[in-house]
Design a protein around this motif. Structure first.
Motif, PDB file in Angstrom:
ATOM      1  N   ALA A 199       0.459 -63.117 -85.279  1.00  0.00           N
ATOM      2  CA  ALA A 199       1.506 -62.365 -86.000  1.00  0.00           C
ATOM      3  C   ALA A 199       2.151 -61.326 -85.085  1.00  0.00           C
ATOM      4  N   LYS A 200       1.448 -60.914 -84.021  1.00  0.00           N
ATOM      5  CA  LYS A 200       2.012 -59.898 -83.108  1.00  0.00           C
ATOM      6  C   LYS A 200       3.317 -60.379 -82.446  1.00  0.00           C
ATOM      7  N   GLU A 201       3.514 -61.696 -82.440  1.00  0.00           N
ATOM      8  CA  GLU A 201       4.757 -62.213 -81.840  1.00  0.00           C
ATOM      9  C   GLU A 201       5.999 -61.825 -82.644  1.00  0.00           C
ATOM     10  N   TRP A 202       5.802 -61.316 -83.847  1.00  0.00           N
ATOM     11  CA  TRP A 202       6.952 -60.921 -84.688  1.00  0.00           C
ATOM     12  C   TRP A 202       7.427 -59.494 -84.394  1.00  0.00           C
ATOM     13  N   ILE A 203       6.677 -58.788 -83.556  1.00  0.00           N
ATOM     14  CA  ILE A 203       7.013 -57.375 -83.309  1.00  0.00           C
ATOM     15  C   ILE A 203       8.441 -57.211 -82.764  1.00  0.00           C
ATOM     16  N   PRO A 204       8.897 -58.029 -81.807  1.00  0.00           N
ATOM     17  CA  PRO A 204      10.280 -57.851 -81.322  1.00  0.00           C
ATOM     18  C   PRO A 204      11.331 -58.015 -82.427  1.00  0.00           C
ATOM     19  N   GLU A 205      11.092 -58.980 -83.334  1.00  0.00           N
ATOM     20  CA  GLU A 205      12.073 -59.168 -84.430  1.00  0.00           C
ATOM     21  C   GLU A 205      12.049 -57.986 -85.408  1.00  0.00           C
ATOM     22  N   LEU A 206      10.868 -57.448 -85.607  1.00  0.00           N
ATOM     23  CA  LEU A 206      10.755 -56.263 -86.473  1.00  0.00           C
ATOM     24  C   LEU A 206      11.519 -55.094 -85.844  1.00  0.00           C
ATOM     25  N   LYS A 207      11.373 -54.973 -84.547  1.00  0.00           N
ATOM     26  CA  LYS A 207      12.084 -53.901 -83.824  1.00  0.00           C
ATOM     27  C   LYS A 207      13.599 -54.052 -84.008  1.00  0.00           C
ATOM     28  N   GLU A 208      14.071 -55.283 -83.870  1.00  0.00           N
ATOM     29  CA  GLU A 208      15.516 -55.528 -84.030  1.00  0.00           C
ATOM     30  C   GLU A 208      15.986 -55.112 -85.424  1.00  0.00           C
TER      31      GLU A 208
ATOM     32  N   ASN B 267      18.753 -32.425 -90.198  1.00  0.00           N
ATOM     33  CA  ASN B 267      17.391 -32.787 -89.783  1.00  0.00           C
ATOM     34  C   ASN B 267      17.256 -34.299 -89.585  1.00  0.00           C
ATOM     35  N   TRP B 268      18.108 -34.864 -88.726  1.00  0.00           N
ATOM     36  CA  TRP B 268      18.150 -36.320 -88.568  1.00  0.00           C
ATOM     37  C   TRP B 268      17.100 -36.824 -87.585  1.00  0.00           C
ATOM     38  N   ILE B 269      16.534 -37.945 -87.916  1.00  0.00           N
ATOM     39  CA  ILE B 269      15.663 -38.669 -86.968  1.00  0.00           C
ATOM     40  C   ILE B 269      15.946 -40.157 -87.189  1.00  0.00           C
ATOM     41  N   GLY B 270      16.237 -40.860 -86.115  1.00  0.00           N
ATOM     42  CA  GLY B 270      16.502 -42.296 -86.227  1.00  0.00           C
ATOM     43  C   GLY B 270      15.201 -43.073 -86.374  1.00  0.00           C
ATOM     44  N   PRO B 271      15.312 -44.354 -86.755  1.00  0.00           N
ATOM     45  CA  PRO B 271      14.106 -45.166 -86.879  1.00  0.00           C
ATOM     46  C   PRO B 271      13.351 -45.214 -85.553  1.00  0.00           C
ATOM     47  N   THR B 272      12.053 -45.045 -85.641  1.00  0.00           N
ATOM     48  CA  THR B 272      11.215 -44.961 -84.442  1.00  0.00           C
ATOM     49  C   THR B 272      10.051 -45.922 -84.590  1.00  0.00           C
ATOM     50  N   MET B 273       9.698 -46.596 -83.482  1.00  0.00           N
ATOM     51  CA  MET B 273       8.638 -47.599 -83.568  1.00  0.00           C
ATOM     52  C   MET B 273       7.782 -47.559 -82.308  1.00  0.00           C
ATOM     53  N   PHE B 274       6.479 -47.532 -82.521  1.00  0.00           N
ATOM     54  CA  PHE B 274       5.533 -47.570 -81.401  1.00  0.00           C
ATOM     55  C   PHE B 274       4.720 -48.848 -81.469  1.00  0.00           C
ATOM     56  N   ASP B 275       4.395 -49.373 -80.290  1.00  0.00           N
ATOM     57  CA  ASP B 275       3.434 -50.483 -80.218  1.00  0.00           C
ATOM     58  C   ASP B 275       2.242 -50.001 -79.386  1.00  0.00           C
ATOM     59  N   LYS B 276       1.170 -50.809 -79.403  1.00  0.00           N
ATOM     60  CA  LYS B 276      -0.041 -50.503 -78.615  1.00  0.00           C
ATOM     61  C   LYS B 276      -0.632 -49.145 -79.009  1.00  0.00           C
ATOM     62  N   VAL B 277      -0.593 -48.878 -80.286  1.00  0.00           N
ATOM     63  CA  VAL B 277      -1.158 -47.615 -80.784  1.00  0.00           C
ATOM     64  C   VAL B 277      -2.670 -47.793 -80.927  1.00  0.00           C
ATOM     65  N   THR B 278      -3.427 -46.757 -80.582  1.00  0.00           N
ATOM     66  CA  THR B 278      -4.892 -46.825 -80.741  1.00  0.00           C
ATOM     67  C   THR B 278      -5.355 -45.710 -81.677  1.00  0.00           C
ATOM     68  N   THR B 279      -6.577 -45.853 -82.142  1.00  0.00           N
ATOM     69  CA  THR B 279      -7.081 -44.917 -83.165  1.00  0.00           C
ATOM     70  C   THR B 279      -7.299 -43.503 -82.626  1.00  0.00           C
ATOM     71  N   GLU B 280      -7.304 -43.340 -81.281  1.00  0.00           N
ATOM     72  CA  GLU B 280      -7.522 -41.983 -80.726  1.00  0.00           C
ATOM     73  C   GLU B 280      -6.217 -41.179 -80.684  1.00  0.00           C
ATOM     74  N   MET B 281      -5.079 -41.851 -80.808  1.00  0.00           N
ATOM     75  CA  MET B 281      -3.798 -41.162 -80.597  1.00  0.00           C
ATOM     76  C   MET B 281      -3.421 -40.282 -81.801  1.00  0.00           C
ATOM     77  N   SER B 282      -2.726 -39.181 -81.505  1.00  0.00           N
ATOM     78  CA  SER B 282      -2.297 -38.260 -82.571  1.00  0.00           C
ATOM     79  C   SER B 282      -1.397 -38.970 -83.581  1.00  0.00           C
ATOM     80  N   ILE B 283      -0.529 -39.878 -83.091  1.00  0.00           N
ATOM     81  CA  ILE B 283       0.382 -40.562 -84.028  1.00  0.00           C
ATOM     82  C   ILE B 283      -0.397 -41.463 -84.988  1.00  0.00           C
ATOM     83  N   TYR B 284      -1.605 -41.855 -84.610  1.00  0.00           N
ATOM     84  CA  TYR B 284      -2.433 -42.630 -85.552  1.00  0.00           C
ATOM     85  C   TYR B 284      -3.204 -41.696 -86.479  1.00  0.00           C
ATOM     86  N   LYS B 285      -3.743 -40.633 -85.902  1.00  0.00           N
ATOM     87  CA  LYS B 285      -4.652 -39.783 -86.698  1.00  0.00           C
ATOM     88  C   LYS B 285      -3.904 -38.908 -87.711  1.00  0.00           C
ATOM     89  N   GLU B 286      -2.708 -38.444 -87.334  1.00  0.00           N
ATOM     90  CA  GLU B 286      -2.016 -37.489 -88.216  1.00  0.00           C
ATOM     91  C   GLU B 286      -0.985 -38.174 -89.108  1.00  0.00           C
TER      92      GLU B 286
END
Ligand code: NAD
Length: 499
Positions: free
Chosen positions: A294-303, A362-381
């Motif tokens: 299913a990870k092969e769908w990540i580029p299409e999700l990004k688009e 207070n604008w923020i555009g859509p943002t997407m990260f890949d290769k996230v791990t459980t130690e990262m702040s973006i995962y924990k918070e």
């Protein structure tokens, strides 16, 4: 021109005498739109005293009359649906359609409160011992209070006061100080629906008002929805003061994507569930876990995510609006920067997004990260912004382990074509609300909103039967009548007396 926000205390809409002012701003450009004179200690105490006095008479009003107030109320809410959504969109920045959804999810709970007589029914067992019957009634608690967050200024107050009041309680609402005008209009319509004086009170303010509600012994139950830190504080302080407390807190919701899922459905649903409402939903999907191929769908999700364009509340093409405040924006931008610094792959970065003519918003555009791990702040918070974190997993078992290790348990979903995989997920997952090919599984009001673990402190959840239990006491009666008394009642004189 700014509007003066009004409290509703002891049957009067007042601007309040407090000198501590809170400015409500338009999140699209941070211009002031309203001002609150935060409730003084005297004003909060006056609201409590009025609610306490009103309880004496409101609890005696027959249940069908209380239900009729709710019937008129849900009708008025529907009549004013667009008006409420406009007020809401202007003060939160949500798109008009999203704002309508916020109001509608609240209306559904008000509709359900019309059914209060059935919800209040107790239980009976005849002959628990020879000639002895036992039966139970549900009776109201007294004065209840609700403390609500900014992100659903219609839905969440409506989770609370209609049902609590229908059960025979009186209620004090302390809404978020960031978008107080929607709750004010909800209260005005409740008064128009025929709620007697004192049954509902509205006090605006911040921690000062909340602390008075937490301390006053007249308040029997507190319903809270908001962040984890404040939820823990409210739960601890409220229960230390011997109150009944339900505290709904933050979340980090995972969506598990199996390789046999319907790819197009996954992509369409993930876009709305992650960045819709600028990601400021407690049931937003903030982590997508791709299993195997299913990870092969990540580029299409990004688009697909890259095509979502934030905009003003009345821009029909806008996917979502700004986040609520400069502080909220700064928090999200800090987490995005941390995500990059900690080694996640930033596929889409909305940090510099802006809307022409509204650059100070207070604008923020859509943002997407890949290769996230459980130690990262973006995962924990909890990010609470339009940011999706992608992770990969080798198997369903490993994905379940990952989700179960999260301290939060508000919502989760799985996309798959396999009934067996879905069954395994729903059974083994330690999260209170599960969607199967449904990204944001918020239950309708005849169920309850059942977050688990660090997303909820308390026992009984919001709306549905659990909320009725939360807002009532059960009285169990065991009764015996002596057959020998029938003979007395049958004598001519007694039977006349009995008629
Ligand atoms: P918040 O915790 O900042 O504020 C919530 C309420 O608490 C407001 O009325 C506020 O005035 C009051 N408050 C704030 N600080 C306080 C303090 N120190 N002492 C006493 N009262 C205080 O939350 P928010 O930013 O308005 O809302 C967003 C949060 O709510 C997110 O974390 C989101 O996940 C959570 N939320 C959870 C659910 C759920 O059902 N679990 C639903 C909606 C929102």
């Amino acid at each position: 021109m700014t509007t003066q926000v009004k409290h509703y205390i002891d049957g009067e809409f007042i601007q309040g005498t407090g000198t501590s002012q809170i400015i409500v701003t338009n999140p699209a450009n941070n211009s002031p739109i309203a001002v609150i004179n935060a409730a003084t200690s005297e004003e909060v105490h006056a609201a409590i005293a009025s609610a306490k006095a009103a309880f004496k008479t409101w609890k005696e009003v027959p249940v069908s009359e209380r239900a009729r107030v709710m019937l008129r109320y849900q009708h008025l809410l529907k009549e004013h649906h667009d008006e409420l959504a406009t007020i809401l969109a202007k003060e939160t920045g949500k798109t008009f359609e999203d704002a309508k959804g916020d109001v509608w999810r609240g209306i559904e709970v008000a509709e359900h409160a019309c059914n209060v007589a059935s919800l209040l029914m107790g239980e009976t067992v005849e002959n628990v011992a020879r000639s002895i019957d036992t039966y139970s009634y549900t009776q109201p608690l007294g004065v209840c209070a609700g403390i609500t967050p900014f992100n659903f200024p219609a839905m969440i107050p409506l989770w609370m006061f209609p049902l609590s009041i229908a059960c025979g309680n009186t209620f004090i609402l302390k809404p978020s100080e960031q978008d107080p005008m929607t709750p004010q209009r909800l209260v005005e319509l409740f008064v128009e629906a025929g709620a007697p004086k004192g049954v509902l009170q509205l006090v605006h303010g911040d921690k000062t008002a909340v602390d008075i509600l937490l301390a006053d012994p007249a308040i029997k139950a507190i319903s809270f929805v908001g962040s984890v830190a404040v939820g823990q504080y409210i739960y601890k302080t409220g229960t230390d003061n011997l109150k009944r407390v339900q505290a709904f807190a933050g979340a980090k919701n995972h969506c598990v994507i199996m390789p046999d899922a319907n790819k197009q459905q996954v992509i369409n649903n993930l876009v709305g569930a992650s960045v819709g409402a600028a990601g400021q939903r407690c049931m937003a999907i903030s982590v997508a876990v791709f299993v195997g191929a299913a990870k092969e769908w990540i580029p299409e999700l990004k688009e697909a995510l890259a095509k979502v364009r934030p905009g003003l509340w009345d821009d029909k093409e806008a996917g979502y609006g700004p986040v609520i405040s400069p502080a909220a924006k700064a928090r999200v931008l800090k987490l995005i920067a941390q995500g990059k610094a900690e080694g996640a792959e930033c596929l889409l970065d909305g940090s510099d997004f802006t809307v022409e003519g509204y650059e100070s918003g207070n604008w923020i555009g859509p943002t997407m990260f890949d290769k996230v791990t459980t130690e990262m702040s973006i995962y924990k918070e909890e990010i609470f912004g339009p940011v999706l974190c992608c992770m990969e997993s080798d198997s369903l078992e490993a994905a379940i382990e990952l989700v179960n290790a999260s301290p939060y348990g508000n919502g989760t979903s799985i996309f798959t074509a396999s009934g067996a995989a879905a069954r395994k997920y729903q059974h083994e997952i330690e999260v209170g609300q599960v969607g199967i090919n449904v990204p944001i599984p918020v239950p309708l009001p005849f169920f309850s909103f059942t977050g688990w673990k660090g997303s909820f402190y308390g026992d009984q959840h919001a709306y549905g039967k659990q909320a009725v239990r939360f807002y009532t006491e059960t009285k169990t009666i065991t009764s015996r009548w002596f057959e020998s008394d029938i003979a007395v009642a049958s004598t001519p004189n007694m039977s006349i007396n009995l008629r």
